[in-house]
Enzyme design. Sequence first.
Site, PDB file in Angstrom:
ATOM      1  N   GLU A   1      41.031  50.462  38.119  1.00 30.39           N
ATOM      2  CA  GLU A   1      41.139  49.165  37.447  1.00 30.39           C
ATOM      3  C   GLU A   1      39.879  49.030  36.613  1.00 30.39           C
ATOM      4  O   GLU A   1      38.792  48.850  37.137  1.00 30.39           O
ATOM      5  CB  GLU A   1      41.281  48.033  38.471  1.00 30.39           C
ATOM      6  CG  GLU A   1      41.797  46.740  37.855  1.00 30.39           C
ATOM      7  CD  GLU A   1      40.682  45.820  37.388  1.00 30.39           C
ATOM      8  OE1 GLU A   1      40.324  45.917  36.193  1.00 30.39           O
ATOM      9  OE2 GLU A   1      40.176  45.049  38.191  1.00 30.39           O
TER      10      GLU A   1
ATOM     11  N   CYS B   1      37.372  40.511  34.794  1.00 34.96           N
ATOM     12  CA  CYS B   1      38.179  41.530  34.119  1.00 34.96           C
ATOM     13  C   CYS B   1      39.456  40.939  33.562  1.00 34.96           C
ATOM     14  O   CYS B   1      39.965  41.397  32.529  1.00 34.96           O
ATOM     15  CB  CYS B   1      38.477  42.681  35.070  1.00 34.96           C
ATOM     16  SG  CYS B   1      39.355  42.201  36.568  1.00 34.96           S
TER      17      CYS B   1
END
Length: 520
Positions: A261, A295
């Site tokens: 990720e 994020c």
Amino acid sequence: MSVSPTGPEMSGPLFGAGEPPVSSLPVREGPTFESLDPRTGDVVGEHAIHSAEEVEAAVEKARLAAIWWRDIGFEGRKEFLLQWRSVITRRLAQLSHLVHLETGKPHGDAQLEIGLAIDHVNWAAKNAKKVLGASSVSSGVFAINHASSVRYNPLGVVGVIGPWNYPVFTPLGSITYALAAGNGVVFKPSEYTPGVGRWLVDTFTEVVGGRPVLQLVTGYGETGAALCRAGVDKVAFTGSANTGKRVMAACAENLVPVVIEAGGKDSVIVDEDADIAAAAEGALWSSMSNAGQTCIGAERVYVHRAIFEPFMAELLEQARAVTAHAAPDSLIGPITMPSQLPIIQRHIDDAIAKGGRVVLGGSDAVGERFVQPTIITHVPEDSQAVTEETFGPTLVVNPVDDMDEAVQLTNATEYGLAGSVYGKRRAVSIAERVRSGMTSINAVAMFAGVPSLPFGGVGQSGFGRIHGPDGLREFTYAKAITRQRFKPLLNLTSMQRDESTDKNAALLINLLYGGRKTLR
């Protein structure tokens, strides 16, 4: 809601709420490093820089303990994980304060992060058996005399390399699901938040009676690289795309699979029929909360030109109340990682140099520890503030002529993590066209709070999934089993198969799958 860390209901070894638990891997003779409070620079704690040999030892400890952990089955693991959930919940204020010290984020934001993580622990514990346990599947025509089933077995030991921006929620998205699937775990937290990592490992170790099912290793990038090479069966990494590539390269040496990720450049799309106040509120929170160090946070907003002016008026009215400072009442904290400050500065300056219009903040918003909220409009699409991940409390807001343009610009990035759409008639169709792993409609980041949904991206945002059934299966391998129930009518897997059997098999294939028409 505030939860007190003390109280008579928390007596005993699992719920003592005085001093933090003793580390399962205490600081020993050898190199160490300090974690610092990014608001003040004060030392929060001292931690070991674990060597490659120590990392390998931790993996072996976890591997031995994982045998017991696997063998107690889904119900046994469920009991321990739910107990850990309760320990974290009852010590919520303690952990929130530690997150606040090591990241600088406000206590309320830390509590929200931990609360979401607790919900995921609860879901993984209660759903692992249903998702991963043995289930029957159709055997098809040629194996009709067999019963067929599939189950998902633990891999063994999973290495988790966690980030600093959400040091509880993000790594537990891998740790919890890997544990629920029956694996041992070795956790390497960020060097900026090692105390949070130690807290999580120690509380789990308390719950399982000292068994080293979940191990902690601390240090810098070399320690993370050592974990990739230490014989783990999979690595789950959260961080930048560049670091993710180095993790993949290290794992590739031994064909260790990875979950990556690696950040994003998410947008908020605002259609002309959107609730303007709600869209402005969502875009502001998504871009500025946690000082923009998220994020899945918004870094771009594309607003239908018909409502651009009223949207900007609403956004600025709300944004002027947000400032960053060291006092306890600050709505956002400092920039946790000092090396990010020049990147934020460069993106702001580049956007201005290329013609962007500063409506809040600006070039002088970047201080030694804090960055004041900055909003820039009419920024060219080739500017660094549009093309690169900024990871700070900045927001680019550009008008678009229609939603086709909004989708095109949103997708014109190498990233593909998440985003939001505000609107009514076309909102769902817009969301479906966005190239990303996750989208919320008329809200921001709500997918992260739904434990049954997968979390992850595409492109430079990485691959693999945590959370939900996909997240549980990510830390397993599929085991297929067939069991003969009765002798086959046509024995096709025999050296004694004759011409008659082959003809009957061909006839059966044609009857079942030939259809009523043939190609000429």
